[in-house]
Design a protein around this motif. Structure first.
Motif, PDB file in Angstrom:
ATOM      1  N   GLU A  78      -3.073  -6.631   1.812  1.00 15.08           N
ATOM      2  CA  GLU A  78      -2.632  -5.385   2.448  1.00 15.08           C
ATOM      3  C   GLU A  78      -2.091  -5.685   3.839  1.00 15.08           C
ATOM      4  N   ALA A 101       8.864  -2.158   5.906  1.00 15.53           N
ATOM      5  CA  ALA A 101       7.616  -1.602   5.376  1.00 15.53           C
ATOM      6  C   ALA A 101       6.601  -1.399   6.489  1.00 15.53           C
ATOM      7  N   THR A 103       1.643  -1.831   3.133  1.00 13.08           N
ATOM      8  CA  THR A 103       1.827  -2.416   1.798  1.00 13.08           C
ATOM      9  C   THR A 103       0.460  -2.695   1.158  1.00 13.08           C
ATOM     10  N   MET A 148      -0.285  -5.183  -2.102  1.00 13.77           N
ATOM     11  CA  MET A 148       0.281  -6.066  -3.127  1.00 13.77           C
ATOM     12  C   MET A 148      -0.854  -6.696  -3.930  1.00 13.77           C
ATOM     13  N   TYR A 162       2.101  -2.838  -6.958  1.00  6.41           N
ATOM     14  CA  TYR A 162       2.232  -2.676  -5.506  1.00  6.41           C
ATOM     15  C   TYR A 162       2.421  -1.210  -5.134  1.00  6.41           C
ATOM     16  N   ILE A 198       4.228   0.365  -1.524  1.00  2.00           N
ATOM     17  CA  ILE A 198       4.862  -0.004  -0.256  1.00  2.00           C
ATOM     18  C   ILE A 198       5.462   1.250   0.376  1.00  2.00           C
ATOM     19  N   GLN A 240       7.974   2.564   3.130  1.00  6.12           N
ATOM     20  CA  GLN A 240       9.109   2.134   3.943  1.00  6.12           C
ATOM     21  C   GLN A 240       9.386   3.151   5.048  1.00  6.12           C
ATOM     22  N   LYS A 277       6.307   2.236  -5.585  1.00  7.27           N
ATOM     23  CA  LYS A 277       4.996   2.064  -6.210  1.00  7.27           C
ATOM     24  C   LYS A 277       5.152   1.759  -7.696  1.00  7.27           C
ATOM     25  N   ASP A 297       3.475 -11.377   5.185  1.00 12.24           N
ATOM     26  CA  ASP A 297       2.047 -11.292   4.865  1.00 12.24           C
ATOM     27  C   ASP A 297       1.209 -12.389   5.527  1.00 12.24           C
TER      28      ASP A 297
END
Length: 259
Positions: free
Chosen positions: A104, A115, A118, A120, A163, A165, A167, A178, A243
């Protein structure tokens, strides 16, 4: 003459008993495994475990990133041990590893169209080649304790993710990307590194079931150290984010047999 022959026979028997007492019990081949040098042992192994992905830094500028949970992993394959000395071996193998992790990120100050949040959830698969030095104790009641350390190189053969996300879009309002279904990551080879390196450490027990078969159980830790396992900025389909140099790690319980 008879007395002399009898005395000679008694001395021979006593000498043999004394020698046997000094050297210890020498089991017959069918009672204990034969220890041989310069031989190759082949085995089969399965390994359920827990995997997680962890950023090497918790903060990158205004963005924070963290590991958001563990995933069940499963590995299976072949083991090869070349025993070049009494208690030492080179251990390698060929294995398929299904693993992954959850990352995250949060960046309230994200640039426009990048973003801001997030989540993932990665599901990854690798074909792996481990190489390690294995140290074993002498047999104690058909048990041998071992420890090993080495490197594993993994080649990615599967990369999917679910995921969510968010934006940032000041004009039209934030957009949400999503999917709850595992989606293949196709945004370039850099989304998931094609090659991964891990340090593997393990310890366990081998038990001689018969002369040529050993049961095997071990606990292993794999620590990914290079390269960055994922690089989401290379995904052209999703909003941009980073990330924090994510590493792949896992604990596993290995069960198998050597033949």
């Amino acid at each position: 003459m008879k007395k002399r022959k009898l005395l000679t026979l008694c001395c021979a028997l006593l000498g043999g008993f004394h020698t046997h007492a000094q050297t210890g019990y020498d089991p017959a081949p069918e009672q204990a495994p034969e220890e041989r040098l310069n031989r190759l042992r082949i085995g089969a192994v399965v390994a359920p475990g827990l995997a997680w992905m962890k950023p090497s830094a918790e903060k990158d500028g205004n963005q924070t990133q963290r590991s958001a949970g563990n995933k069940l992993s499963f590995m299976y394959g072949l083991m090869f041990d070349y025993e070049f000395a009494g208690n030492y071996a080179i251990s390698t193998g060929l294995q398929i590893n299904s693993t992954g992790g959850i990352i995250e990120t949060s960046n309230p100050s994200a640039a426009e169209l990048w973003a801001s949040k997030t989540h993932m959830n990665y599901s990854l698969q690798y074909i792996e080649l481990p190489v390690a030095i294995k140290l074993k104790t002498d047999r104690i009641n058909n048990f041998r304790i071992f420890g090993q350390a080495g490197l594993t190189i993994g080649f990615n053969i599967g990369k999917k993710a679910t995921y969510e996300i968010v934006q940032k879009n000041s004009t039209l309002g934030d957009s949400i990307y999503k999917t709850d279904v595992k989606e293949k990551l196709t945004g370039g080879i850099g989304v998931v590194a094609p090659v991964m390196f891990q340090m593997n450490l393990g310890t366990g027990i081998q038990y001689a079931v018969s002369q040529n078969v050993d049961a095997y159980i071990g606990v292993f830790f794999n620590n990914g150290f290079a390269p960055n396992a994922t690089d989401p900025t290379k995904n052209n389909k999703l909003p941009k984010f980073t990330d924090g140099n994510t590493r792949m790690n896992s604990f596993s319980l290995r069960l198998g047999f050597y033949f």
